[in-house]
Design a protein around this motif. Structure first.
Motif, PDB file in Angstrom:
ATOM      1  N   ALA A  41    -103.293 -14.286 -29.893  1.00 10.97           N
ATOM      2  CA  ALA A  41    -104.252 -13.410 -29.224  1.00 10.97           C
ATOM      3  C   ALA A  41    -105.679 -13.850 -29.519  1.00 10.97           C
ATOM      4  O   ALA A  41    -106.005 -14.218 -30.645  1.00 10.97           O
ATOM      5  CB  ALA A  41    -104.044 -11.976 -29.674  1.00 10.97           C
ATOM      6  N   THR A  42    -106.518 -13.812 -28.493  1.00  9.32           N
ATOM      7  CA  THR A  42    -107.935 -14.069 -28.694  1.00  9.32           C
ATOM      8  C   THR A  42    -108.706 -12.758 -28.751  1.00  9.32           C
ATOM      9  O   THR A  42    -109.841 -12.705 -29.161  1.00  9.32           O
ATOM     10  CB  THR A  42    -108.512 -14.916 -27.548  1.00  9.32           C
ATOM     11  OG1 THR A  42    -108.130 -14.298 -26.315  1.00  9.32           O
ATOM     12  CG2 THR A  42    -107.972 -16.319 -27.594  1.00  9.32           C
ATOM     13  N   ASN A  43    -108.048 -11.703 -28.280  1.00 11.63           N
ATOM     14  CA  ASN A  43    -108.709 -10.408 -28.250  1.00 11.63           C
ATOM     15  C   ASN A  43    -107.628  -9.326 -28.256  1.00 11.63           C
ATOM     16  O   ASN A  43    -106.608  -9.469 -27.598  1.00 11.63           O
ATOM     17  CB  ASN A  43    -109.556 -10.288 -26.978  1.00 11.63           C
ATOM     18  CG  ASN A  43    -110.536  -9.151 -27.047  1.00 11.63           C
ATOM     19  OD1 ASN A  43    -110.707  -8.536 -28.106  1.00 11.63           O
ATOM     20  ND2 ASN A  43    -111.170  -8.849 -25.938  1.00 11.63           N
ATOM     21  N   VAL A  44    -107.838  -8.291 -29.034  1.00  9.41           N
ATOM     22  CA  VAL A  44    -106.889  -7.184 -29.054  1.00  9.41           C
ATOM     23  C   VAL A  44    -107.630  -5.899 -28.724  1.00  9.41           C
ATOM     24  O   VAL A  44    -108.675  -5.607 -29.297  1.00  9.41           O
ATOM     25  CB  VAL A  44    -106.205  -7.055 -30.436  1.00  9.41           C
ATOM     26  CG1 VAL A  44    -105.397  -5.760 -30.516  1.00  9.41           C
ATOM     27  CG2 VAL A  44    -105.301  -8.252 -30.697  1.00  9.41           C
TER      28      VAL A  44
ATOM     29  N   ILE B 231    -103.148  -3.660 -26.150  1.00 10.92           N
ATOM     30  CA  ILE B 231    -103.151  -4.768 -25.191  1.00 10.92           C
ATOM     31  C   ILE B 231    -103.731  -5.976 -25.910  1.00 10.92           C
ATOM     32  O   ILE B 231    -104.760  -5.869 -26.571  1.00 10.92           O
ATOM     33  CB  ILE B 231    -104.005  -4.451 -23.947  1.00 10.92           C
ATOM     34  CG1 ILE B 231    -103.342  -3.360 -23.107  1.00 10.92           C
ATOM     35  CG2 ILE B 231    -104.212  -5.695 -23.102  1.00 10.92           C
ATOM     36  CD1 ILE B 231    -104.126  -2.986 -21.869  1.00 10.92           C
ATOM     37  N   ALA B 232    -103.048  -7.114 -25.793  1.00 11.44           N
ATOM     38  CA  ALA B 232    -103.568  -8.333 -26.411  1.00 11.44           C
ATOM     39  C   ALA B 232    -103.831  -9.357 -25.323  1.00 11.44           C
ATOM     40  O   ALA B 232    -103.051  -9.490 -24.381  1.00 11.44           O
ATOM     41  CB  ALA B 232    -102.570  -8.879 -27.424  1.00 11.44           C
ATOM     42  N   GLU B 233    -104.958 -10.067 -25.439  1.00  9.71           N
ATOM     43  CA  GLU B 233    -105.279 -11.147 -24.516  1.00  9.71           C
ATOM     44  C   GLU B 233    -105.104 -12.465 -25.242  1.00  9.71           C
ATOM     45  O   GLU B 233    -105.502 -12.580 -26.395  1.00  9.71           O
ATOM     46  CB  GLU B 233    -106.740 -11.054 -24.056  1.00  9.71           C
ATOM     47  CG  GLU B 233    -107.043  -9.825 -23.242  1.00  9.71           C
ATOM     48  CD  GLU B 233    -108.524  -9.718 -22.895  1.00  9.71           C
ATOM     49  OE1 GLU B 233    -108.842  -8.826 -22.109  1.00  9.71           O
ATOM     50  OE2 GLU B 233    -109.329 -10.506 -23.414  1.00  9.71           O
ATOM     51  N   GLY B 234    -104.522 -13.432 -24.555  1.00  8.51           N
ATOM     52  CA  GLY B 234    -104.340 -14.719 -25.205  1.00  8.51           C
ATOM     53  C   GLY B 234    -103.305 -15.545 -24.462  1.00  8.51           C
ATOM     54  O   GLY B 234    -103.147 -15.395 -23.251  1.00  8.51           O
TER      55      GLY B 234
ATOM     56  N   TYR C  70    -102.954 -12.704 -34.535  1.00 11.81           N
ATOM     57  CA  TYR C  70    -104.370 -12.490 -34.231  1.00 11.81           C
ATOM     58  C   TYR C  70    -105.183 -12.791 -35.478  1.00 11.81           C
ATOM     59  O   TYR C  70    -104.992 -12.161 -36.518  1.00 11.81           O
ATOM     60  CB  TYR C  70    -104.562 -11.036 -33.786  1.00 11.81           C
ATOM     61  CG  TYR C  70    -105.971 -10.679 -33.370  1.00 11.81           C
ATOM     62  CD1 TYR C  70    -106.624 -11.403 -32.383  1.00 11.81           C
ATOM     63  CD2 TYR C  70    -106.626  -9.596 -33.938  1.00 11.81           C
ATOM     64  CE1 TYR C  70    -107.909 -11.053 -31.975  1.00 11.81           C
ATOM     65  CE2 TYR C  70    -107.913  -9.239 -33.536  1.00 11.81           C
ATOM     66  CZ  TYR C  70    -108.542  -9.974 -32.554  1.00 11.81           C
ATOM     67  OH  TYR C  70    -109.806  -9.625 -32.155  1.00 11.81           O
ATOM     68  N   GLN C  71    -106.067 -13.783 -35.405  1.00 12.84           N
ATOM     69  CA  GLN C  71    -106.787 -14.210 -36.599  1.00 12.84           C
ATOM     70  C   GLN C  71    -108.188 -13.636 -36.665  1.00 12.84           C
ATOM     71  O   GLN C  71    -109.135 -14.337 -36.988  1.00 12.84           O
ATOM     72  CB  GLN C  71    -106.873 -15.739 -36.622  1.00 12.84           C
ATOM     73  CG  GLN C  71    -105.508 -16.371 -36.574  1.00 12.84           C
ATOM     74  CD  GLN C  71    -105.521 -17.738 -37.199  1.00 12.84           C
ATOM     75  OE1 GLN C  71    -106.450 -18.111 -37.883  1.00 12.84           O
ATOM     76  NE2 GLN C  71    -104.470 -18.499 -36.964  1.00 12.84           N
ATOM     77  N   GLN C  72    -108.324 -12.368 -36.288  1.00 13.56           N
ATOM     78  CA  GLN C  72    -109.635 -11.740 -36.363  1.00 13.56           C
ATOM     79  C   GLN C  72    -109.453 -10.323 -36.857  1.00 13.56           C
ATOM     80  O   GLN C  72    -108.353  -9.903 -37.170  1.00 13.56           O
ATOM     81  CB  GLN C  72    -110.291 -11.751 -34.988  1.00 13.56           C
ATOM     82  CG  GLN C  72    -110.917 -13.097 -34.666  1.00 13.56           C
ATOM     83  CD  GLN C  72    -111.319 -13.194 -33.221  1.00 13.56           C
ATOM     84  OE1 GLN C  72    -111.723 -12.216 -32.633  1.00 13.56           O
ATOM     85  NE2 GLN C  72    -111.183 -14.375 -32.650  1.00 13.56           N
ATOM     86  N   ILE C  73    -110.567  -9.580 -36.876  1.00 16.04           N
ATOM     87  CA  ILE C  73    -110.469  -8.199 -37.335  1.00 16.04           C
ATOM     88  C   ILE C  73    -109.922  -7.331 -36.209  1.00 16.04           C
ATOM     89  O   ILE C  73    -110.437  -7.357 -35.097  1.00 16.04           O
ATOM     90  CB  ILE C  73    -111.854  -7.689 -37.778  1.00 16.04           C
ATOM     91  CG1 ILE C  73    -112.337  -8.516 -38.972  1.00 16.04           C
ATOM     92  CG2 ILE C  73    -111.791  -6.220 -38.137  1.00 16.04           C
ATOM     93  CD1 ILE C  73    -113.699  -8.127 -39.486  1.00 16.04           C
ATOM     94  N   LEU C  74    -108.869  -6.587 -36.512  1.00 12.65           N
ATOM     95  CA  LEU C  74    -108.288  -5.703 -35.503  1.00 12.65           C
ATOM     96  C   LEU C  74    -109.219  -4.515 -35.270  1.00 12.65           C
ATOM     97  O   LEU C  74    -109.983  -4.134 -36.154  1.00 12.65           O
ATOM     98  CB  LEU C  74    -106.919  -5.212 -35.985  1.00 12.65           C
ATOM     99  CG  LEU C  74    -105.798  -6.245 -35.867  1.00 12.65           C
ATOM    100  CD1 LEU C  74    -104.589  -5.812 -36.674  1.00 12.65           C
ATOM    101  CD2 LEU C  74    -105.411  -6.467 -34.418  1.00 12.65           C
TER     102      LEU C  74
END
Lengths: 154, 662
Positions: free
Chosen positions: A114-117, A101-104, A86-90
């Motif tokens: 993942a695009t969204n966690v 739950i992770a979306e991707g 996941y390349q964003q802020i958790l």
């Protein structure tokens, strides 16, 4: 046009509009839904690379690696594991050993990008999909439940 | 002791509400004494519930942790505003807030409903009595807020930190006033079905309640959306989360109701449909309460997932919605259709408005319930997210927004579309011009964005065009038309203002959807990041103490294109009692409308701070638009014509009938 014909025309027009709206809704529903899998389900029924879905379970202990903004962690349901990048802020409440739950989608390299966690909003939150999965897999620990029960009276 | 007084007052209110419901529903025809009793019961009920709610507020503000609810959800170090908002930041308290607002509306009908005939008012208040008896009962028997702890704990466990925010302190009351206000429309609909009195006067009485509820619901949703935007640190303002949908569905249905009630009032048409919408809107409010409070959805709103409470709520939902629709089915056929109208007419436009709003409501409803139903039936776990809602909702909104500016120009019964198109030509030309300007400024790209901008400008300019036309600006001496502009009826102004707000809101949504940019990066102290022409330098990181939390404090110097420097502060707060962190994003507003949004993540071992920066062009238009809509609501409510609403029998019915057949 007589009054009756006029009325019929209006009703036909409204009917057509409703049918159109219904068509749009159901077409969109069949193409835009996202399925939820646990790591074990994913292993049993592999999903095509690039196909969006949601994966959920617990964040495996000692699996979270931070490299700058790149977060790598493992989602587990006790039987199988899936590596998630996941390349964003958790979310603030992302922790090891807790539900997530992770979306991707899966990538060529075999991990889940993942695009969204989604982590929980508060201490007592465990995504219900995760609870259901853990129960199915017999990983549901009564102590955790009790802790949750007490918490949710909170 | 005082806590028991609160509990006792609530139980008394329960008894009174049952008596109010039973007596009213049995003897509504007998008038006089019963009408007076029911009226007083409604007012007394409000006083009692207000006492019990006041008791909770006292216990929370004085940090009396012998009250179990306060011990679990409050903390002595919390600032006063959050001590108060903690009262409804939990399941039991929020149900009591719901009850308080429900009985407040009952009392308001009793006090302000002097013009309503006795029998109808008695029926309305009896139905309110049924509702309040059910919800007070739910509160007393399943969600008792007055449980005591012995011995009292020394310190409370704190409100969920994410809820400790000014936006969230006022979001629930606003939203509840909206949700619960529609109960009055529901009660009016049931009363109309029971008494058989369904005419233009009915719509006249219902409209102010609809407008008031809609206004507060608009504000409540906008507040919740703004809170999610700045507090969750995700930079989004609408997630199509089931909980958001739960509040959005009554809003859509309520908007439809507000419009169809106009047709019913002015033209005696759409009666059956308006009654149906009145029932539907409150049913959707109840559905929202069920979805949010039953724990069936996992969200920040689901305080407790107690299956028993969920079942009781579901049973209440079933009884009210089922009962209302059975009554509707039995009585609707006996209603006589009202005035006829040509397809091209004000009525015709409002029918289209209702058609699209109802379809949009259905789309949101299906998308929200489908995963729940599928899970219950097959066990398959799916989610229906933004892609579904974005697609269906925008397709259904496009035609609605295209026809919207025509509506106020159309005359009742039959209208001349060509003449109206000519009157809107100026607005259309401005719309196209403005869209072209936007694209020259942004740099043209191939996307669906032009349609969005066209629609936003079209609705905004169309609303202004209505005022311009009615004030005869450009067609009569300037001073005269300005005077005319300000002497236009408030209803005209309210319509124009609400539609203008809608247009502004659409412009904000489109602008952010197509124009936002983000940069996720890691920064060391002294390093800079670039985004959308802004340069963001990380200048300071320190630890600070807060009232009931510790602060990790970060400062950034943001320089815009002209080189002006401003300071942005982002924080992470760790709450002492629960050791939970929250994110306070650093938000800078440029030009009054666009925002730069800086959220901080964790630092890695080398001191690299993860920073997520968004540029949100014209995002504030979304909320300014909703403020315009809410102002329009208040303006409409201040209209004496609407408020006094003297019952006028539709004497002209026969004349209209013979004329109506065109």
């Amino acid at each position: 046009m007589t009054r009756k014909q006029k009325r019929l025309a209006v009703i036909a027009g409204l009917g057509l509009a409703i049918v159109l709206a219904a068509t749009i809704i159901f077409t969109a529903l069949s193409s835009k839904i996202t399925f939820f899998y646990s790591p074990s389900e994913l292993k049993e029924n592999p999903v095509a690379i690039g196909q969006d879905f949601r994966i959920g379970g617990l964040v495996k202990e000692d699996s979270w690696v931070k490299d700058g903004k790149i977060n790598t962690f493992v989602v587990t349901d006790g039987e199988s594991d899936t590596k998630v990048v996941y390349q964003q802020i958790l979310p603030d409440l992302f922790r090891e050993g807790q539900g997530v739950i992770a979306e991707g989608a899966l990538t060529q390299e075999g991990y889940f990008a993942a695009t969204n966690v989604l982590a929980k909003h508060d201490e007592n939150y465990l995504p219900k999909e995760v609870v259901a999965t853990l129960k199915e897999r017999g990983e549901w620990e009564p102590e955790t439940k009790e802790e949750n029960g007490e918490g949710s009276a909170n | 002791m005082y806590i028991e007084i609160g509990h006792f007052a609530l139980i008394l209110a329960f008894g009174i509400s049952i008596a109010q419901a039973v007596l009213g529903l049995t003897f509504w025809r007998s008038g006089g004494h019963i009408a007076g009793y029911v009226k007083q019961a409604a007012i007394l009920q409000f006083v009692l519930v207000a006492i019990s709610f006041g008791v909770l507020i006292i216990a929370f503000t004085t940090s009396d942790f012998s009250l179990s609810l306060a011990a679990q959800h409050s903390h002595s170090l919390q600032p006063m505003i959050y001590k108060i908002s903690s009262v409804w930041g939990n399941h039991e308290g929020s149900i009591l807030l719901w009850v308080l607002i429900l009985v407040l509306f009952g009392a308001a009908v009793a006090v302000f409903g002097r013009n309503i005939p006795n029998d109808l008012r008695t029926l309305v208040l009896s139905v309110q009595g049924v509702l309040s008896a059910s919800f007070i009962g739910f509160s007393i028997f399943t969600s008792n807020a007055f449980t005591r702890l012995d011995p009292a704990p020394f310190e409370g466990r704190d409100l969920n930190p994410i809820l400790q925010d000014v936006g969230l302190a006022i979001h629930p009351p606003l939203l509840y006033i909206g949700y619960v206000g529609f109960s009055v429309c529901f009660s009016f609909a049931i009363a109309a079905l029971i008494s058989g009195r369904i005419d233009a006067a009915w719509a006249r009485w219902v409209r102010p309640w609809t407008v008031a509820s809609w206004t507060f619901l608009t504000l409540g949703i906008a507040m919740g959306s703004y809170w999610a935007y700045y507090e969750l640190g995700w930079g989004g303002w609408w997630f199509w989360d089931p909980v958001e949908n739960a509040s959005f569905m009554p809003w859509l249905a309520g908007t439809a109701l507000m419009h169809s009630a106009i047709v019913m009032e002015k033209r005696s048409a759409l009666k059956i449909w308006t009654i149906f919408l009145a029932i539907m809107t409150f049913s959707l409010s109840l559905l929202g309460a069920f979805l949010v409070r039953s724990g069936i959805l996992t969200s920040v709103h689901a305080f407790a997932s107690d299956p028993e409470r969920g079942l009781v709520l579901l049973a209440l939902l079933g009884v009210f919605i089922g009962g209302a629709f059975i009554l509707f089915a039995m009585r609707a056929s006996s209603l006589r259709a009202g005035g006829l109208f040509a397809p091209i007419s004000r009525e015709g436009a409002l029918v289209l408005n209702n058609l699209f709003l109802a379809s949009a409501t259905a789309a949101v409803l299906i998308g929200t319930l489908y995963p729940l139903v599928l899970d219950a039936l097959t066990g398959a776990r799916i989610s229906v997210g933004a892609p579904f809602f974005d697609l269906t909702f925008s397709i259904l909104m496009i035609p609605l927004l295209i026809i919207l500016p025509f509506g106020p120009f159309l005359s009742w019964k039959r209208a001349d579309l060509i003449a109206i198109t000519q009157r809107l030509a100026g607005a259309a030309a401005l719309t196209i011009l403005a869209t072209i300007v936007v694209f020259i400024l942004r740099g043209a790209t191939i996307s669906l964005a032009p349609i969005g901008f066209l629609l936003g400008f079209w609705v905004s300019f169309g609303a202004i065009a209505d005022l311009v036309y009615r004030a005869k600006i450009g067609r009569s001496p300037f001073i005269k038309s300005i005077r005319k502009l300000f002497s236009l009826p408030k209803s005209i102004w309210a319509t124009a203002l609400a539609h203008f707000g809608m247009g502004i809101c659409v412009l904000g949504i489109v602008s952010v959807s197509v124009g936002e940019s983000e940069n996720i990066t890691t920064l060391k102290l002294g390093q800079s990041a670039e985004l959308a022409g802004y340069s963001i330098e990380f200048v300071k990181a320190e630890e600070l103490p807060g009232p009931n939390y510790k602060i990790a404090h970060f400062e950034f110097v943001v320089s815009d294109k002209k080189g002006n420097e401003r300071l942005a502060v982002s924080e992470k707060r760790i709450y002492v009692a629960s050791s939970m962190p929250t994110t306070e994003a650093g938000i800078l507003t440029y030009g009054g409308l666009s925002q730069l949004y800086i959220a901080v993540g964790d630092a890695d071992k080398d001191g690299n701070q993860v920073v997520r920066i968004w540029h949100k062009p014209y995002i504030l238009l979304i909320w300014y638009g909703t403020i315009f809509m809410a102002l329009a609501g208040f303006l409409s409510l201040s209209d004496r014509k609407l408020r006094i609403g003297a019952p006028k029998k539709a004497k002209t019915k026969n004349i209209l009938k013979s004329k109506g057949a065109t």
